[in-house]
Design a protein around this motif. Structure first.
Motif, mmCIF file in Angstrom:
data_model
loop_
_atom_site.group_PDB
_atom_site.id
_atom_site.type_symbol
_atom_site.label_atom_id
_atom_site.label_comp_id
_atom_site.label_asym_id
_atom_site.label_seq_id
_atom_site.Cartn_x
_atom_site.Cartn_y
_atom_site.Cartn_z
ATOM 1 N N LEU A 109 0.854 -1.185 0.000
ATOM 2 C CA LEU A 109 0.000 0.000 0.000
ATOM 3 C C LEU A 109 0.886 1.229 0.000
ATOM 4 C CD1 LEU A 109 -2.772 1.444 0.290
ATOM 5 C CD2 LEU A 109 -2.488 1.228 2.778
ATOM 6 N N ASP A 131 -10.283 -1.663 3.413
ATOM 7 C CA ASP A 131 -10.735 -1.329 2.063
ATOM 8 C C ASP A 131 -11.796 -0.231 2.109
ATOM 9 O OD1 ASP A 131 -9.191 -3.072 0.354
ATOM 10 O OD2 ASP A 131 -10.308 -4.733 1.213
ATOM 11 N N ARG A 177 -6.335 2.757 -6.693
ATOM 12 C CA ARG A 177 -6.132 1.807 -7.784
ATOM 13 C C ARG A 177 -5.711 0.455 -7.214
ATOM 14 N NH1 ARG A 177 -1.846 2.209 -12.873
ATOM 15 N NH2 ARG A 177 -2.503 0.282 -13.914
ATOM 16 N N TYR A 178 -6.511 -0.580 -7.530
ATOM 17 C CA TYR A 178 -6.211 -1.947 -7.110
ATOM 18 C C TYR A 178 -5.607 -2.698 -8.293
ATOM 19 C CZ TYR A 178 -8.824 -1.573 -2.709
ATOM 20 O OH TYR A 178 -9.254 -1.216 -1.456
ATOM 21 N N THR A 226 -4.044 -5.658 -7.645
ATOM 22 C CA THR A 226 -4.592 -6.915 -7.128
ATOM 23 C C THR A 226 -5.172 -6.575 -5.765
ATOM 24 O OG1 THR A 226 -2.651 -7.658 -5.857
ATOM 25 C CG2 THR A 226 -2.681 -8.169 -8.230
ATOM 26 N N ARG A 227 -5.747 -7.584 -5.112
ATOM 27 C CA ARG A 227 -6.293 -7.372 -3.764
ATOM 28 C C ARG A 227 -5.202 -6.936 -2.806
ATOM 29 N NH1 ARG A 227 -7.228 -6.453 0.541
ATOM 30 N NH2 ARG A 227 -8.755 -7.276 2.035
ATOM 31 N N TRP A 228 -3.962 -7.345 -3.073
ATOM 32 C CA TRP A 228 -2.863 -7.064 -2.146
ATOM 33 C C TRP A 228 -1.867 -6.035 -2.688
ATOM 34 C CZ3 TRP A 228 -4.609 -12.036 -3.287
ATOM 35 C CH2 TRP A 228 -5.326 -12.661 -2.266
ATOM 36 N N VAL A 279 -2.091 -2.121 -3.775
ATOM 37 C CA VAL A 279 -2.967 -0.948 -3.869
ATOM 38 C C VAL A 279 -2.129 0.316 -3.861
ATOM 39 C CG1 VAL A 279 -4.935 0.251 -2.844
ATOM 40 C CG2 VAL A 279 -4.704 -2.227 -2.561
#
Length: 329
Positions: free
Chosen positions: A280, A301, A316-317, A319-321, A323
């Motif tokens: 992140l 989230d 902006r994602y 992927t889920r992990w 960001v």
């Protein structure tokens, strides 16, 4: 709760751990039985070793469940295990769960595993916050990804902070001072509430109420330093100095919050990143944007989704992990 001297040892015996697992099974199968809950409380209060075993079994169960639920399809395995355990009689279920909980018991109880959530007396994983009532009545809160050990004797009460951040609420006891040790120093709590945070190169001490005495810090032969309510100090390998004004509430995490005051966006995201897995960050061009407010940690989230409402940014994602926070397109 009865307070008996608790010397440092490798951990509770396997027999006591099995007793703790037994209580967990009985309470799970008879959750609404008031007498059983009272009997369990009495067993935990009988000796500090019982309480320590109880906390470890609870922590291990939480850790296993949390990690397994992150694996696709693992919830089916967990449900199957739960259902199977309910169908077994108590002796069979105890044997089954003892095998899981005591897997590598010599390493777990002897603190040789090296995986801190299992080897510490009290620990949390990423995003987890937990509170514990210690044998003397002291309240210990652990923030995300933290670990601490107890060393209680007839002469002192010592909490060793191995990693992360803790909040301590304690009473005064002239006979047995309450001490907290970090990598950089030793602190004595005098009837109040304070937060100790172990960063990579320093320890941050923030006192909410009462007072704390900095008994020592590495390479220091100076007199003890008293820190009063509302004060914060940074303790390094060689110095203890007043910390700059904080841009967030030092203890709000215990209530599941981040409370910011004109905080840099990059610093804010670094703080939020402690409570979630993965990467992140933000673009360098917006790192110095400032924000103030109250943000809930329960769902990071949802927390991030609030940012575009107050700042000119987009989330902006990849992927889920993975960001990133960027300027709007």
């Amino acid at each position: 709760m009865r307070t008996e001297p608790m010397g440092r040892r490798s951990g509770p015996s396997q027999q006591v751990v099995k007793q703790a697992i037994n209580w967990v099974l009985r309470l799970r199968n008879h959750a609404t039985h008031p007498t059983l809950h009272q009997q369990c409380e009495a067993w935990r209060a009988t000796h500090p070793e019982h309480e320590l075993a109880w906390q470890r079994v609870q922590s291990l169960h939480s850790e296993l469940t949390s990690n397994l639920r992150a694996v696709p399809g693992a919830h089916i395995a967990l449900e199957t295990l739960e259902n199977s355990a309910r169908r077994l009689n108590r002796r069979q279920a105890l044997k089954l769960l003892s095998g899981v909980a005591l897997l590598g018991s010599a390493a777990w109880l002897g603190k040789d595993l090296g995986w801190q959530p299992w080897s510490a007396d009290f620990a949390t994983t990423i995003g987890e916050r937990r509170g514990f009532q210690l044998p003397d009545g002291t309240r210990l809160e652990l923030n995300t990804q933290s670990a601490a050990d107890l060393d209680y004797t007839a002469r002192q009460r010592l909490i060793n902070l191995a990693r992360g951040e803790i909040m301590v609420t304690c009473g005064r006891d002239p006979e047995r001072p309450l001490l907290v040790r970090s990598r950089q120093g030793l602190f004595e709590g005098i009837e109040g509430r304070f937060v100790v945070r172990q960063d990579s190169d320093c320890t941050r001490l923030s006192v909410s109420s009462g007072r704390v005495v900095i008994r020592s810090h590495a390479d220091s032969n100076g007199d003890p330093l008293q820190v009063n309510a509302g004060q914060s100090y940074l303790i390094t390998s060689s110095t203890a100095t007043v910390a700059p004004p904080l841009d967030m509430d030092a203890g709000a995490w215990a209530d599941g919050l981040i409370v910011t005051r004109n905080m840099r966006l990059e610093d804010f995201l670094n703080e939020v990143g402690r409570y979630r897995r993965g990467y992140l960050n933000c673009a360098e061009s917006i790192a110095d944007l400032r924000l103030s407010g109250v943000f809930r940690l329960q769902d990071t989230d949802k927390l991030l989704a609030v940012l575009p409402r107050t700042l000119a940014v987009q989330i902006r994602y990849r992927t889920r992990w993975w960001v990133t926070v960027e300027r709007p397109a």
